[in-house]
Design a protein around this motif. Structure first.
Motif, PDB file in Angstrom:
ATOM      1  N   VAL A 252     133.659 -81.732 -56.954  1.00 46.28           N
ATOM      2  CA  VAL A 252     132.434 -80.934 -56.858  1.00 46.28           C
ATOM      3  C   VAL A 252     131.199 -81.809 -57.031  1.00 46.28           C
ATOM      4  O   VAL A 252     130.219 -81.683 -56.286  1.00 46.28           O
ATOM      5  CB  VAL A 252     132.445 -79.807 -57.909  1.00 46.28           C
ATOM      6  N   VAL A 253     131.212 -82.709 -58.007  1.00 46.92           N
ATOM      7  CA  VAL A 253     130.070 -83.599 -58.242  1.00 46.92           C
ATOM      8  C   VAL A 253     129.831 -84.483 -57.012  1.00 46.92           C
ATOM      9  O   VAL A 253     128.685 -84.681 -56.586  1.00 46.92           O
ATOM     10  CB  VAL A 253     130.304 -84.463 -59.496  1.00 46.92           C
ATOM     11  N   THR A 254     130.905 -85.002 -56.439  1.00 49.93           N
ATOM     12  CA  THR A 254     130.782 -85.818 -55.228  1.00 49.93           C
ATOM     13  C   THR A 254     130.169 -85.020 -54.097  1.00 49.93           C
ATOM     14  O   THR A 254     129.315 -85.517 -53.340  1.00 49.93           O
ATOM     15  CB  THR A 254     132.172 -86.339 -54.797  1.00 49.93           C
ATOM     16  N   PHE A 255     130.595 -83.770 -53.963  1.00 53.56           N
ATOM     17  CA  PHE A 255     130.044 -82.902 -52.921  1.00 53.56           C
ATOM     18  C   PHE A 255     128.545 -82.710 -53.108  1.00 53.56           C
ATOM     19  O   PHE A 255     127.774 -82.807 -52.154  1.00 53.56           O
ATOM     20  CB  PHE A 255     130.758 -81.551 -52.944  1.00 53.56           C
ATOM     21  N   MET A 256     128.114 -82.440 -54.338  1.00 54.64           N
ATOM     22  CA  MET A 256     126.689 -82.196 -54.586  1.00 54.64           C
ATOM     23  C   MET A 256     125.860 -83.447 -54.319  1.00 54.64           C
ATOM     24  O   MET A 256     124.771 -83.368 -53.742  1.00 54.64           O
ATOM     25  CB  MET A 256     126.492 -81.700 -56.020  1.00 54.64           C
ATOM     26  N   ILE A 257     126.364 -84.606 -54.736  1.00 46.68           N
ATOM     27  CA  ILE A 257     125.640 -85.857 -54.492  1.00 46.68           C
ATOM     28  C   ILE A 257     125.500 -86.107 -52.994  1.00 46.68           C
ATOM     29  O   ILE A 257     124.465 -86.591 -52.511  1.00 46.68           O
ATOM     30  CB  ILE A 257     126.364 -87.037 -55.175  1.00 46.68           C
ATOM     31  N   SER A 258     126.537 -85.769 -52.226  1.00 44.73           N
ATOM     32  CA  SER A 258     126.520 -86.002 -50.781  1.00 44.73           C
ATOM     33  C   SER A 258     125.587 -85.042 -50.057  1.00 44.73           C
ATOM     34  O   SER A 258     124.871 -85.438 -49.130  1.00 44.73           O
ATOM     35  CB  SER A 258     127.940 -85.858 -50.210  1.00 44.73           C
ATOM     36  N   TRP A 259     125.598 -83.784 -50.468  1.00 52.37           N
ATOM     37  CA  TRP A 259     124.896 -82.747 -49.708  1.00 52.37           C
ATOM     38  C   TRP A 259     123.496 -82.439 -50.196  1.00 52.37           C
ATOM     39  O   TRP A 259     122.676 -81.913 -49.443  1.00 52.37           O
ATOM     40  CB  TRP A 259     125.723 -81.456 -49.710  1.00 52.37           C
TER      41      TRP A 259
ATOM     42  N   ASP B  47     116.054 -82.227 -47.909  1.00 52.95           N
ATOM     43  CA  ASP B  47     115.285 -82.742 -46.772  1.00 52.95           C
ATOM     44  C   ASP B  47     114.994 -81.642 -45.750  1.00 52.95           C
ATOM     45  O   ASP B  47     113.864 -81.532 -45.252  1.00 52.95           O
ATOM     46  CB  ASP B  47     116.049 -83.886 -46.104  1.00 52.95           C
ATOM     47  N   THR B  48     115.990 -80.817 -45.422  1.00 45.90           N
ATOM     48  CA  THR B  48     115.765 -79.739 -44.448  1.00 45.90           C
ATOM     49  C   THR B  48     114.787 -78.706 -44.999  1.00 45.90           C
ATOM     50  O   THR B  48     113.977 -78.146 -44.245  1.00 45.90           O
ATOM     51  CB  THR B  48     117.089 -79.052 -44.092  1.00 45.90           C
ATOM     52  N   LEU B  49     114.826 -78.483 -46.305  1.00 47.43           N
ATOM     53  CA  LEU B  49     113.901 -77.524 -46.921  1.00 47.43           C
ATOM     54  C   LEU B  49     112.470 -78.056 -46.863  1.00 47.43           C
ATOM     55  O   LEU B  49     111.528 -77.324 -46.528  1.00 47.43           O
ATOM     56  CB  LEU B  49     114.323 -77.268 -48.369  1.00 47.43           C
ATOM     57  N   ILE B  50     112.293 -79.339 -47.188  1.00 41.92           N
ATOM     58  CA  ILE B  50     110.958 -79.954 -47.143  1.00 41.92           C
ATOM     59  C   ILE B  50     110.414 -79.961 -45.722  1.00 41.92           C
ATOM     60  O   ILE B  50     109.250 -79.619 -45.473  1.00 41.92           O
ATOM     61  CB  ILE B  50     111.015 -81.396 -47.698  1.00 41.92           C
TER      62      ILE B  50
ATOM     63  N   TYR C  96     116.254 -88.739 -41.987  1.00 38.47           N
ATOM     64  CA  TYR C  96     117.069 -87.552 -41.702  1.00 38.47           C
ATOM     65  C   TYR C  96     118.493 -87.963 -41.350  1.00 38.47           C
ATOM     66  O   TYR C  96     119.467 -87.334 -41.812  1.00 38.47           O
ATOM     67  CB  TYR C  96     116.458 -86.754 -40.545  1.00 38.47           C
ATOM     68  N   GLU C  97     118.654 -89.003 -40.536  1.00 35.86           N
ATOM     69  CA  GLU C  97     119.989 -89.451 -40.146  1.00 35.86           C
ATOM     70  C   GLU C  97     120.778 -89.940 -41.358  1.00 35.86           C
ATOM     71  O   GLU C  97     121.981 -89.666 -41.475  1.00 35.86           O
ATOM     72  CB  GLU C  97     119.886 -90.572 -39.102  1.00 35.86           C
ATOM     73  N   ILE C  98     120.111 -90.643 -42.270  1.00 34.01           N
ATOM     74  CA  ILE C  98     120.795 -91.118 -43.479  1.00 34.01           C
ATOM     75  C   ILE C  98     121.288 -89.934 -44.315  1.00 34.01           C
ATOM     76  O   ILE C  98     122.435 -89.912 -44.787  1.00 34.01           O
ATOM     77  CB  ILE C  98     119.856 -92.016 -44.306  1.00 34.01           C
ATOM     78  N   CYS C  99     120.427 -88.936 -44.500  1.00 34.37           N
ATOM     79  CA  CYS C  99     120.803 -87.753 -45.275  1.00 34.37           C
ATOM     80  C   CYS C  99     121.937 -86.999 -44.588  1.00 34.37           C
ATOM     81  O   CYS C  99     122.880 -86.534 -45.247  1.00 34.37           O
ATOM     82  CB  CYS C  99     119.598 -86.830 -45.451  1.00 34.37           C
TER      83      CYS C  99
ATOM     84  N   ALA D  28     125.921 -86.546 -45.941  1.00 37.68           N
ATOM     85  CA  ALA D  28     126.649 -85.281 -46.058  1.00 37.68           C
ATOM     86  C   ALA D  28     127.984 -85.347 -45.320  1.00 37.68           C
ATOM     87  O   ALA D  28     129.009 -84.871 -45.825  1.00 37.68           O
ATOM     88  CB  ALA D  28     125.791 -84.141 -45.511  1.00 37.68           C
ATOM     89  N   TYR D  29     127.989 -85.941 -44.129  1.00 35.65           N
ATOM     90  CA  TYR D  29     129.241 -86.058 -43.386  1.00 35.65           C
ATOM     91  C   TYR D  29     130.271 -86.906 -44.135  1.00 35.65           C
ATOM     92  O   TYR D  29     131.470 -86.610 -44.100  1.00 35.65           O
ATOM     93  CB  TYR D  29     128.985 -86.693 -42.016  1.00 35.65           C
ATOM     94  N   TYR D  30     129.793 -87.953 -44.795  1.00 35.88           N
ATOM     95  CA  TYR D  30     130.716 -88.851 -45.486  1.00 35.88           C
ATOM     96  C   TYR D  30     131.480 -88.146 -46.608  1.00 35.88           C
ATOM     97  O   TYR D  30     132.511 -88.643 -47.066  1.00 35.88           O
ATOM     98  CB  TYR D  30     129.963 -90.054 -46.075  1.00 35.88           C
ATOM     99  N   ASN D  31     130.967 -86.991 -47.066  1.00 34.36           N
ATOM    100  CA  ASN D  31     131.683 -86.252 -48.101  1.00 34.36           C
ATOM    101  C   ASN D  31     133.088 -85.863 -47.643  1.00 34.36           C
ATOM    102  O   ASN D  31     134.016 -85.784 -48.453  1.00 34.36           O
ATOM    103  CB  ASN D  31     130.899 -84.994 -48.480  1.00 34.36           C
TER     104      ASN D  31
END
Length: 343
Positions: free
Chosen positions: A264-271, A277-280, A293-296, A300-303
């Protein structure tokens, strides 16, 4: 006389001699090879890891438990992200071109959202499962049964698919953004615009399950600490067989909860970076540079690649299952009854 004036860089198009074609990324051939290698490894290697997780849980009868069925379904969601989303996103990220048609662009966006939110819901249900297992380990088998696990799996798949299909195939995602959509519109492009209302809905769909996970795992670790102290204080005293069994069960459930807590922690760090970024962007006129944006996005995909690594590090039964699968022993008739761990 040679001129000191610098010539403007030649703009490459996705399709030359086609009016309205999207502009191709300015990466050199060497940079493109490196980017494809980096993104490709993130797309291909995790496919085998998640296939191993699904095969292990579904094949070995000893692993047929409500929690493991949720884990196998989570691995399926990650697998589908890697197969249906990441390879095509890789081409779009490196070339800035979409060669797969407008209809598949919409389908790709639906799959992206559906499978990612499916992962969120799976993790949320897994945290609920672990909370019940740790707080009441002896009654847990009667509360969280295979049938209950199946209902959780069904919800984790049906709701995200229905939501993403309704949003992208009705076109409500870009209502009120006609000018931006017109500016982004070019031949062989796949830029999906999402207005502020739906960005907020997306954020809540991520934030609420994540908040549930944080609260439950905080309680789990507090209970685990209390149980550990209790076991230490009573270890010197004579224990009945029932008390000893309860202590062993509680220890096993705490260890499983900690492992899934790492997931779960890994998921949150990834996403979290991508979600913020999408909210901002939605409320500040898309100020984020494209490379950020591509890095973010790829963070997320790397999760999807991380979960099999976590299982391999923390689950001895998964390491043993991998050895049996890779050695070909899975083909034997009695392989499904092989014991991967002691009760």
């Amino acid at each position: 006389m040679s001129s000191n004036l610098s010539h403007p860089a030649v703009v490459q198009l996705c399709y030359e001699n086609v009016n309205g074609s999207c502009i191709k990324s300015p990466y050199s051939p060497g940079s493109q090879v490196l980017l494809y290698a980096a993104f490709g490894s993130a797309s291909v290697l995790p496919v085998f890891g998640n296939l191993l997780v699904m095969t292990s849980v579904l094949h070995f009868k000893q692993l047929h438990s409500p929690t493991n069925f949720l884990i196998a379904s989570l691995a399926c969601a990650d697998f589908l992200v890697e197969v249906t989303v990441m390879p095509f996103s890789m081409v779009r990220s490196v070339d800035s071109c979409w060669y797969f048609g407008a209809q598949f662009c919409t389908l790709h966006s639906c799959c992206d959202v559906a499978f990612c939110y499916s992962s969120v819901f799976h993790l949320c249900f897994i945290s609920i499962d672990r909370y019940i297992a740790v707080t009441d380990p002896l009654v847990y088998p009667t509360k969280f049964t295979v049938s209950v696990s199946g209902i959780c799996v069904g919800i984790s798949w049906i709701l995200p698919i229905v939501y993403s299909g309704a949003v992208f195939y009705t076109g409500v995602n870009d209502d009120g953004m006609e000018e931006l959509v017109s500016a982004l519109n070019c031949i062989d492009g796949c830029q999906i615009a999402v207005n502020q209302d739906w960005v907020l809905v997306d954020f809540l769909l991520f934030f609420i399950p994540t908040l549930v996970m944080i609260i439950l795992y905080s309680k789990i670790f507090l209970i685990a600490k209390q149980q550990a102290i209790k076991i230490e204080t009573t270890s010197s005293k004579a224990e009945s067989s029932s008390e000893s069994y309860k202590a062993r069960v509680a220890k096993r459930e705490r260890k499983a909860a900690k492992t899934l807590g790492v997931t779960v922690v890994t998921f949150m760090i990834s996403w979290l970076p991508y979600t913020i970024d999408t909210l901002i962007d939605a409320f500040m006129s898309f100020i984020t540079p494209a490379y950020i944006y591509e890095i973010c996005c790829w963070g997320a995909y790397y999760n999807s690649a991380m979960n099999p690594l976590i299982y391999a590090l923390f689950y001895p039964w998964f390491r043993k299952a991998i050895k049996l699968i890779l050695s070909g022993k899975l083909l034997k008739n009695s392989s499904s009854t092989i014991r991967l761990f002691s009760e």
